[in-house]
Design an enzyme around this catalytic site. Structure first.
Site, PDB file in Angstrom:
ATOM      1  N   LYS A   1       0.853  25.006  -3.122  1.00 38.58           N
ATOM      2  CA  LYS A   1      -0.234  24.373  -2.856  1.00 38.58           C
ATOM      3  C   LYS A   1      -0.140  22.941  -2.889  1.00 38.58           C
ATOM      4  O   LYS A   1      -0.605  22.269  -4.074  1.00 38.58           O
ATOM      5  CB  LYS A   1      -1.472  24.880  -3.734  1.00 38.58           C
ATOM      6  CG  LYS A   1      -1.784  26.508  -3.576  1.00 38.58           C
ATOM      7  CD  LYS A   1      -2.912  26.906  -4.460  1.00 38.58           C
ATOM      8  CE  LYS A   1      -3.159  28.352  -4.412  1.00 38.58           C
ATOM      9  NZ  LYS A   1      -4.243  28.811  -5.235  1.00 38.58           N
TER      10      LYS A   1
ATOM     11  N   ASP B   1      -2.361  38.747 -11.939  1.00 37.99           N
ATOM     12  CA  ASP B   1      -3.556  37.479 -11.044  1.00 37.99           C
ATOM     13  C   ASP B   1      -4.777  37.895 -11.503  1.00 37.99           C
ATOM     14  O   ASP B   1      -5.257  38.995 -11.599  1.00 37.99           O
ATOM     15  CB  ASP B   1      -3.201  38.038  -9.629  1.00 37.99           C
ATOM     16  CG  ASP B   1      -3.922  37.050  -8.671  1.00 37.99           C
ATOM     17  OD1 ASP B   1      -3.842  36.033  -8.814  1.00 37.99           O
ATOM     18  OD2 ASP B   1      -4.530  37.709  -8.023  1.00 37.99           O
TER      19      ASP B   1
ATOM     20  N   ARG C   1       0.907  -1.279   0.086  1.00 41.08           N
ATOM     21  CA  ARG C   1       0.057   0.064  -0.030  1.00 41.08           C
ATOM     22  C   ARG C   1       0.848   1.512   0.047  1.00 41.08           C
ATOM     23  O   ARG C   1       0.631   2.209  -0.638  1.00 41.08           O
ATOM     24  CB  ARG C   1      -0.744   0.162   1.119  1.00 41.08           C
ATOM     25  CG  ARG C   1      -1.757   1.208   1.326  1.00 41.08           C
ATOM     26  CD  ARG C   1      -2.262   1.772   0.420  1.00 41.08           C
ATOM     27  NE  ARG C   1      -3.113   0.630  -0.789  1.00 41.08           N
ATOM     28  CZ  ARG C   1      -3.494   1.096  -1.912  1.00 41.08           C
ATOM     29  NH1 ARG C   1      -3.019   2.120  -2.462  1.00 41.08           N
ATOM     30  NH2 ARG C   1      -4.150  -0.035  -2.440  1.00 41.08           N
TER      31      ARG C   1
ATOM     32  N   GLU D   1       3.142  40.511  -7.398  1.00 35.59           N
ATOM     33  CA  GLU D   1       1.849  40.329  -7.963  1.00 35.59           C
ATOM     34  C   GLU D   1       1.230  41.589  -8.250  1.00 35.59           C
ATOM     35  O   GLU D   1       1.091  42.606  -7.332  1.00 35.59           O
ATOM     36  CB  GLU D   1       0.982  39.370  -6.866  1.00 35.59           C
ATOM     37  CG  GLU D   1      -0.397  38.937  -7.226  1.00 35.59           C
ATOM     38  CD  GLU D   1      -1.080  38.342  -6.114  1.00 35.59           C
ATOM     39  OE1 GLU D   1      -1.138  37.076  -6.161  1.00 35.59           O
ATOM     40  OE2 GLU D   1      -1.727  39.039  -5.402  1.00 35.59           O
TER      41      GLU D   1
ATOM     42  N   LYS E   1       3.082  39.611  -2.604  1.00 38.48           N
ATOM     43  CA  LYS E   1       1.788  39.461  -2.872  1.00 38.48           C
ATOM     44  C   LYS E   1       0.863  40.825  -2.547  1.00 38.48           C
ATOM     45  O   LYS E   1       1.515  41.660  -1.827  1.00 38.48           O
ATOM     46  CB  LYS E   1       1.106  38.200  -2.165  1.00 38.48           C
ATOM     47  CG  LYS E   1       1.991  36.955  -2.307  1.00 38.48           C
ATOM     48  CD  LYS E   1       1.596  36.158  -3.486  1.00 38.48           C
ATOM     49  CE  LYS E   1       0.472  35.507  -3.408  1.00 38.48           C
ATOM     50  NZ  LYS E   1       0.025  34.650  -4.635  1.00 38.48           N
TER      51      LYS E   1
END
Length: 297
Positions: A151, A235, A116, A213, A183
Site C-alpha cells: 500500500k 487476517d 521544493r 492468508e 489471499k
C-alpha cells in the site's frame, strides 16, 4: 554531529538498508521534470541573476527519524554540479527539532529550483521512517518484526520501503513477482485451501516462499494439515484468537498478523508470540515530516 562533504548521495544512506542509485536518479529526474515543466523555474530566472550564489540549511522542524537525504542531495546535484553540500546527519538518524541536517551552497538558481523537490522527498520519507519508529517503540521488546505492505504511493514504492527500513522496520514483498502470497480471493477462485496450496507448491521454485492468508482458526488448521505453506497470514484476528493461533501452530510455520495493526494495538499484538505484523499505515498514512530550507542572507 560530524560534518561530511557529500559528493555521492549514496554516502548518506542508512547503513542497513539499500536503495538503488538507479531508483534515486529516476525518482529525482521524474520529480524535477514534474516541477520544471516546459519553461523551467520562471520565477528564479526572472528575479535572480545567474551568477548569484546562495547559502542554505535544511532544517528539521520537528524531532524524528530522518530519511531521504540522498534524494535531496541528488536533486541539487542534478541541477548543478557546482553545488556543494555538507551533511550533518545520515538517513536513519534520530534528530531533535531545529537540527541542521544539510548545508547547501552554490548557484542560487539550483538551490531555489531544487528546494521544493528536495523537501518533498525528505518530508515524505522522514514521515514514514518516524512513524515506523513509533510503531517499533509501541511494540516493545519482543521477537516480532514490523513490516510494510504494498500500500504505497504508485511509482515511489522503492523509496517508501527504504524509508521503512530507515525507521527500523522490515520490508514485505516489493511486488507480485518476488513471493507467492495467496489471499482469500485466490482461495475462492482456486477451489479451497488445499487445492490452491497444491498448485502453488507445484509451481514454486525452491527459493520461492509461499504465504497464505487465513480468516479463521479452522482455515489455519487446514493449512497446517497440508504442510505446504511457509508463512500464514492471520487476517483481522483479535488478540485472544492470535494467541490461540500461536498455540495451534506451535512453531510449524511463520505467523504474520495483518489487518487492524495500529499504534494502539501493536503493543498487545506483539505479546501474542507472532513473528511479524504488517501495517499498511506505515506508508499510506504517515504524516509529512516538517522540514524546511532556510536561506542565509
Amino acid at each position: 554531529m560530524s560534518v561530511t562533504d557529500v559528493l555521492n548521495p549514496a554516502a548518506l544512506m542508512h547503513p542497513h538498508a539499500f536503495l538503488s542509485p538507479l531508483a534515486i536518479d529516476d525518482a529525482v529526474t521524474r520529480a524535477l521534470a514534474e516541477d520544471l515543466g516546459r519553461a523551467g523555474d520562471v520565477t528564479s530566472i526572472a528575479t535572480i541573476p545567474t551568477t548569484t550564489q546562495a547559502f542554505a540549511k535544511l532544517v528539521a522542524r520537528q524531532a524524528g527519524v530522518i530519511a531521504g537525504l540522498p534524494l535531496a542531495v541528488a536533486t541539487f546535484l542534478k541541477l548543478s554540479p557546482d553545488v556543494r553540500i555538507q551533511a550533518h546527519a545520515h538517513d536513519g538518524v534520530n534528530v531533535a527539532k531545529g537540527v541542521h541536517v544539510l548545508t547547501i551552497s552554490g548557484p542560487a538558481h539550483a538551490v531555489l529550483t531544487g528546494e521544493r523537490t528536495a523537501l518533498n522527498f525528505v518530508g515524505r520519507m522522514s514521515g514514514i521512517a518516524t512513524l515506523t519508529s513509533d510503531y517499533i517503540r509501541h511494540a516493545g521488546v519482543t521477537k516480532m518484526r514490523i513490516c510494510d505492505t504494498r500500500k504505497t504511493t504508485p511509482g515511489l514504492r522503492a523509496l517508501e520501503k527504504y524509508a521503512v527500513r530507515c525507521g527500523g522496520g522490515f520490508n514485505h514483498r516489493f511486488g507480485l513477482d518476488d513471493a507467492i502470497l495467496i489471499k482469500d480471493n485466490h482461495i475462492a477462485v482456486a477451489g479451497g485451501v488445499k487445492a490452491v496450496l497444491q498448485r502453488a507448491r507445484a509451481h514454486a521454485g525452491h527459493l520461492v516462499k509461499i504465504e497464505i492468508e487465513v480468516d479463521t482458526l479452522d482455515q489455519l488448521r487446514e493449512v497446517l494439515a497440508t504442510g505446504l505453506a511457509d508463512v500464514v497470514m492471520l487476517d483481522n484476528m483479535d488478540v485472544p484468537t492470535l494467541r490461540e493461533a500461536v498455540a495451534i501452530t506451535n512453531g510449524r510455520v511463520v505467523l504474520e498478523v495483518s489487518g487492524g495493526v495500529t499504534l494502539a494495538s501493536i503493543g498487545e499484538i506483539a505479546t501474542t508470540g507472532v513473528d511479524y505484523a504488517s501495517a499498511g499505515a506505515l506508508t499510506h498514512s504517515a504524516p509529512n515530516f516538517d522540514v524546511a530550507l532556510d536561506i542565509d542572507a
